[in-house]
Design a protein around this motif. Sequence first.
Motif, PDB file in Angstrom:
ATOM      1  N   VAL A   1      53.582  20.544  85.283  1.00  0.00           N
ATOM      2  CA  VAL A   1      53.823  19.101  85.343  1.00  0.00           C
ATOM      3  C   VAL A   1      55.250  18.846  84.868  1.00  0.00           C
ATOM      4  CG1 VAL A   1      53.101  16.851  84.484  1.00  0.00           C
ATOM      5  CG2 VAL A   1      51.388  18.629  84.951  1.00  0.00           C
ATOM      6  N   LEU A   2      56.027  18.178  85.713  1.00  0.00           N
ATOM      7  CA  LEU A   2      57.455  18.005  85.460  1.00  0.00           C
ATOM      8  C   LEU A   2      57.791  16.520  85.331  1.00  0.00           C
ATOM      9  CD1 LEU A   2      60.275  19.818  87.506  1.00  0.00           C
ATOM     10  CD2 LEU A   2      60.612  17.791  86.134  1.00  0.00           C
ATOM     11  N   PRO A   3      58.172  16.060  84.141  1.00  0.00           N
ATOM     12  CA  PRO A   3      58.577  14.660  83.989  1.00  0.00           C
ATOM     13  C   PRO A   3      59.924  14.420  84.664  1.00  0.00           C
ATOM     14  CG  PRO A   3      57.953  15.645  81.872  1.00  0.00           C
ATOM     15  CD  PRO A   3      58.140  16.764  82.844  1.00  0.00           C
ATOM     16  N   MET A   4      59.939  13.543  85.654  1.00  0.00           N
ATOM     17  CA  MET A   4      61.160  13.282  86.417  1.00  0.00           C
ATOM     18  C   MET A   4      61.935  12.151  85.749  1.00  0.00           C
ATOM     19  SD  MET A   4      61.182  15.588  88.758  1.00  0.00           S
ATOM     20  CE  MET A   4      62.352  15.015  90.004  1.00  0.00           C
ATOM     21  N   THR A   5      62.651  12.519  84.703  1.00  0.00           N
ATOM     22  CA  THR A   5      63.453  11.556  83.958  1.00  0.00           C
ATOM     23  C   THR A   5      64.822  12.136  83.674  1.00  0.00           C
ATOM     24  OG1 THR A   5      63.648  10.340  81.862  1.00  0.00           O
ATOM     25  CG2 THR A   5      62.369  12.388  81.829  1.00  0.00           C
ATOM     26  N   TRP A   6      65.800  11.247  83.574  1.00  0.00           N
ATOM     27  CA  TRP A   6      67.145  11.636  83.167  1.00  0.00           C
ATOM     28  C   TRP A   6      67.327  11.443  81.660  1.00  0.00           C
ATOM     29  CZ3 TRP A   6      70.284  13.998  86.520  1.00  0.00           C
ATOM     30  CH2 TRP A   6      70.067  13.810  87.889  1.00  0.00           C
ATOM     31  N   GLY A   7      66.223  11.381  80.934  1.00  0.00           N
ATOM     32  CA  GLY A   7      66.298  11.221  79.496  1.00  0.00           C
ATOM     33  C   GLY A   7      66.160   9.791  79.019  1.00  0.00           C
ATOM     34  N   ARG A   8      66.043   8.825  79.948  1.00  0.00           N
ATOM     35  CA  ARG A   8      65.930   7.427  79.555  1.00  0.00           C
ATOM     36  C   ARG A   8      64.485   6.948  79.463  1.00  0.00           C
ATOM     37  NH1 ARG A   8      67.356   3.112  81.714  1.00  0.00           N
ATOM     38  NH2 ARG A   8      67.275   3.754  83.903  1.00  0.00           N
ATOM     39  N   ASP A   9      63.521   7.838  79.670  1.00  0.00           N
ATOM     40  CA  ASP A   9      62.119   7.424  79.653  1.00  0.00           C
ATOM     41  C   ASP A   9      61.285   8.376  78.788  1.00  0.00           C
ATOM     42  OD1 ASP A   9      59.798   6.094  80.160  1.00  0.00           O
ATOM     43  OD2 ASP A   9      59.813   6.367  82.340  1.00  0.00           O
ATOM     44  N   PRO A  10      61.599   8.468  77.491  1.00  0.00           N
ATOM     45  CA  PRO A  10      60.844   9.391  76.633  1.00  0.00           C
ATOM     46  C   PRO A  10      59.386   8.988  76.465  1.00  0.00           C
ATOM     47  CG  PRO A  10      62.300   8.018  75.313  1.00  0.00           C
ATOM     48  CD  PRO A  10      62.680   7.785  76.739  1.00  0.00           C
ATOM     49  N   VAL A  11      59.091   7.699  76.590  1.00  0.00           N
ATOM     50  CA  VAL A  11      57.699   7.262  76.477  1.00  0.00           C
ATOM     51  C   VAL A  11      56.863   7.869  77.602  1.00  0.00           C
ATOM     52  CG1 VAL A  11      56.161   5.256  76.580  1.00  0.00           C
ATOM     53  CG2 VAL A  11      58.277   5.142  75.252  1.00  0.00           C
ATOM     54  N   MET A  12      57.436   7.956  78.799  1.00  0.00           N
ATOM     55  CA  MET A  12      56.725   8.567  79.921  1.00  0.00           C
ATOM     56  C   MET A  12      56.398  10.030  79.636  1.00  0.00           C
ATOM     57  SD  MET A  12      57.387  10.705  82.819  1.00  0.00           S
ATOM     58  CE  MET A  12      58.963  10.389  83.608  1.00  0.00           C
TER      59      MET A  12
ATOM     60  N   GLU B   1      63.894  25.411  89.116  1.00  0.00           N
ATOM     61  CA  GLU B   1      64.322  26.031  87.862  1.00  0.00           C
ATOM     62  C   GLU B   1      63.444  25.576  86.697  1.00  0.00           C
ATOM     63  OE1 GLU B   1      68.412  24.966  87.559  1.00  0.00           O
ATOM     64  OE2 GLU B   1      69.088  26.499  88.993  1.00  0.00           O
ATOM     65  N   ARG B   2      63.130  24.275  86.643  1.00  0.00           N
ATOM     66  CA  ARG B   2      62.263  23.782  85.565  1.00  0.00           C
ATOM     67  C   ARG B   2      60.867  24.402  85.679  1.00  0.00           C
ATOM     68  NH1 ARG B   2      66.561  22.732  84.192  1.00  0.00           N
ATOM     69  NH2 ARG B   2      67.501  20.696  83.766  1.00  0.00           N
ATOM     70  N   THR B   3      60.382  24.542  86.894  1.00  0.00           N
ATOM     71  CA  THR B   3      59.057  25.127  87.099  1.00  0.00           C
ATOM     72  C   THR B   3      59.040  26.581  86.653  1.00  0.00           C
ATOM     73  OG1 THR B   3      58.633  23.644  88.963  1.00  0.00           O
ATOM     74  CG2 THR B   3      57.287  25.631  88.819  1.00  0.00           C
ATOM     75  N   ALA B   4      60.054  27.337  87.031  1.00  0.00           N
ATOM     76  CA  ALA B   4      60.129  28.742  86.627  1.00  0.00           C
ATOM     77  C   ALA B   4      60.195  28.868  85.109  1.00  0.00           C
ATOM     78  CB  ALA B   4      61.342  29.405  87.274  1.00  0.00           C
ATOM     79  N   GLY B   5      60.946  27.982  84.465  1.00  0.00           N
ATOM     80  CA  GLY B   5      61.024  28.018  83.013  1.00  0.00           C
ATOM     81  C   GLY B   5      59.692  27.727  82.349  1.00  0.00           C
ATOM     82  N   ALA B   6      58.954  26.747  82.908  1.00  0.00           N
ATOM     83  CA  ALA B   6      57.645  26.406  82.348  1.00  0.00           C
ATOM     84  C   ALA B   6      56.652  27.549  82.528  1.00  0.00           C
ATOM     85  CB  ALA B   6      57.116  25.133  83.005  1.00  0.00           C
ATOM     86  N   LEU B   7      56.688  28.214  83.669  1.00  0.00           N
ATOM     87  CA  LEU B   7      55.791  29.350  83.898  1.00  0.00           C
ATOM     88  C   LEU B   7      56.125  30.509  82.957  1.00  0.00           C
ATOM     89  CD1 LEU B   7      55.600  29.378  87.806  1.00  0.00           C
ATOM     90  CD2 LEU B   7      53.801  28.696  86.193  1.00  0.00           C
TER      91      LEU B   7
END
Length: 282
Positions: free
Chosen positions: A56-67, A214-220
Amino acid sequence: MGAVRVVLVGGHESADGADLAPVVQQLPEAAVSTPGRSLLSQVRAALAGSDAPVVVLPMTWGRDPVMIAETARTLRWVAGGDAHGRVALSEPFGTTDHLIALLRTAATRTATRWPGSGLVVSAPRASPFDDAELHRVAHLVRVHGAGLEIGVACVGEPADLTLAVDRVRALRPGHVAVVPAGFATACPEADALADVDFVGPLMTTSAVLRVVRERTAGALHDLGHGHDGIAAGLDADHGHGYAHSHGPDGDHTHTHGDHAHAHAPHAPHPDPHATSHASALG
């Protein structure tokens, strides 16, 4: 990407995931959701449909930490039992440092193409704290940018963008460009204004796909070492909001989800926006 299911979680930076449609069209193993029931359904369906892990990948640029925190709370419902070791919460797509770097690039290109023009950084209206962060980002783009007059539009209705364009023109008459501070690939409101051009998206679809992979590979990789990222995600919105008093002696305890941590008297909080600056997302 191999045998893995990916769920992209959208918030206000992607119109609750609607702006991610071009990405999902090129990533058959991916789906889009918002935190809560939509995400719960997507993850449960992915787990039931195969033995593949789910990232599960949060699609944020850092402005939505609550999400991010809401996403982590949702995943706690499905990450145990038979699903243990099969669900991972990845690092967010990007950070505000990435966003600032890309907006500075957009400002430079705008100044080269339309010398003397203004630039409006636009995003859907969100919480007061997320909108305040957008103003901080725009200020850093302005002082480290290409000499453009830069405004901010937190858009709740079309008139909000018009007002932002008018404010920039009051300081620097003439052409104005509009750049998204999110995943928007178009801006009909800008297209409807005279002498205004939309200069998005921030990244091409292929570049977004590269970062997702890249984010997915890192999470795995982390999941293979027993780290699903969910506990860390629960703290994503810590410090995001109104400052709170620590009392006359300064010592206090915070409770987050199923755990707590204490701050010693007068110990400073980490700056939630202090992130290492990366030269590129991927």
